[in-house]
Design an enzyme around this catalytic site. Sequence first.
Site, mmCIF file in Angstrom:
data_model
loop_
_atom_site.group_PDB
_atom_site.id
_atom_site.type_symbol
_atom_site.label_atom_id
_atom_site.label_comp_id
_atom_site.label_asym_id
_atom_site.label_seq_id
_atom_site.Cartn_x
_atom_site.Cartn_y
_atom_site.Cartn_z
ATOM 1 N N GLY A 50 0.845 -1.193 0.000
ATOM 2 C CA GLY A 50 0.000 0.000 0.000
ATOM 3 C C GLY A 50 0.874 1.234 0.000
ATOM 4 O O GLY A 50 2.070 1.164 0.292
ATOM 5 N N GLN A 55 2.894 10.079 1.577
ATOM 6 C CA GLN A 55 4.220 9.442 1.550
ATOM 7 C C GLN A 55 5.035 9.869 0.334
ATOM 8 O O GLN A 55 6.262 9.696 0.333
ATOM 9 C CB GLN A 55 4.098 7.912 1.571
ATOM 10 C CG GLN A 55 3.590 7.364 2.902
ATOM 11 C CD GLN A 55 3.500 5.847 2.849
ATOM 12 O OE1 GLN A 55 2.520 5.303 2.374
ATOM 13 N NE2 GLN A 55 4.520 5.165 3.345
ATOM 14 N N CYS A 103 6.763 -0.270 7.016
ATOM 15 C CA CYS A 103 6.297 0.913 6.284
ATOM 16 C C CYS A 103 7.407 1.412 5.378
ATOM 17 O O CYS A 103 8.562 1.490 5.799
ATOM 18 C CB CYS A 103 5.907 1.999 7.284
ATOM 19 S SG CYS A 103 5.314 3.512 6.523
ATOM 20 N N LEU A 104 7.061 1.755 4.149
ATOM 21 C CA LEU A 104 8.058 2.282 3.204
ATOM 22 C C LEU A 104 8.674 3.584 3.725
ATOM 23 O O LEU A 104 9.760 3.957 3.305
ATOM 24 C CB LEU A 104 7.414 2.508 1.831
ATOM 25 C CG LEU A 104 7.011 1.225 1.090
ATOM 26 C CD1 LEU A 104 6.088 1.550 -0.082
ATOM 27 C CD2 LEU A 104 8.234 0.458 0.617
ATOM 28 N N HIS A 145 -3.604 1.038 8.299
ATOM 29 C CA HIS A 145 -2.241 1.565 8.220
ATOM 30 C C HIS A 145 -2.187 2.748 7.242
ATOM 31 O O HIS A 145 -1.607 3.796 7.552
ATOM 32 C CB HIS A 145 -1.288 0.437 7.778
ATOM 33 C CG HIS A 145 0.136 0.861 7.575
ATOM 34 N ND1 HIS A 145 1.173 0.386 8.355
ATOM 35 C CD2 HIS A 145 0.706 1.709 6.684
ATOM 36 C CE1 HIS A 145 2.313 0.941 7.946
ATOM 37 N NE2 HIS A 145 2.056 1.740 6.921
ATOM 38 N N GLU A 146 -2.812 2.562 6.060
ATOM 39 C CA GLU A 146 -2.749 3.626 5.043
ATOM 40 C C GLU A 146 -3.546 4.860 5.469
ATOM 41 O O GLU A 146 -3.102 5.993 5.281
ATOM 42 C CB GLU A 146 -3.262 3.120 3.695
ATOM 43 C CG GLU A 146 -2.446 1.993 3.074
ATOM 44 C CD GLU A 146 -0.964 2.250 3.029
ATOM 45 O OE1 GLU A 146 -0.546 3.418 2.943
ATOM 46 O OE2 GLU A 146 -0.198 1.274 3.118
ATOM 47 N N HIS A 149 -1.795 7.224 7.664
ATOM 48 C CA HIS A 149 -0.877 8.167 7.000
ATOM 49 C C HIS A 149 -1.591 9.471 6.642
ATOM 50 O O HIS A 149 -0.972 10.537 6.638
ATOM 51 C CB HIS A 149 -0.313 7.545 5.712
ATOM 52 C CG HIS A 149 0.851 6.613 5.930
ATOM 53 N ND1 HIS A 149 2.031 7.006 6.517
ATOM 54 C CD2 HIS A 149 1.015 5.302 5.617
ATOM 55 C CE1 HIS A 149 2.876 5.974 6.556
ATOM 56 N NE2 HIS A 149 2.284 4.926 6.017
HETATM 57 NI NI NI Z 1 3.234 3.058 5.711
#
Ligand code: NI
Length: 184
Positions: A50, A55, A103-104, A145-146, A149
Amino acid sequence: MMAVREILRLGHPGLRQRSREVALEALTTDSFQTLLQDLIETMRARDGVGLAAPQIGEPVRVVVIESRSNPRYPEAPEIPLTVLINPRLHPLSEEEILGWEGCLSVPGLRGLVPRWRHIRVQALAPKGQPLDFEARDFLAIVVQHEVDHLDGRVFVDRMRDLKTLAFEEEFQRYWREGKESRDY
Ligand code: NI
């Protein structure tokens, strides 16, 4: 022109602000379509499950989710490409699920995070159609999670016990040897 975009990392203030809603009129603009394609392309290029618009430095309420079959992770559930615009979440039970998240924007780290196990998701699809569905387990985790953000939160904020925070190599060695480990 689509592009793989740079992903902001923890410490960048852009990850810590509340993103704004997307106006319905904006959905048909070229700039919005480019943003959407960039999000999808960047998620795929980084092998994420995702990615949320903030981000990549775009403070708007848009997330993309996708989990394709991967021979390296045969037990990973598949999720078709899903775009959520202005998503709203409602828990459908008190039940929680604990899952390892990465997480990226927090590269190299894993942690055990509690989430709602069963949620209702309301959002707009890319052409403005309303979406309304229930999500459970892995999909529920990824969606929460997304959406975090979009409100300036990362998974570390949700951890109840920071003792489970682990680097990838230690995660594999001491916690979950050989288990799937991907970022979103
Ligand atoms: Ni993340």
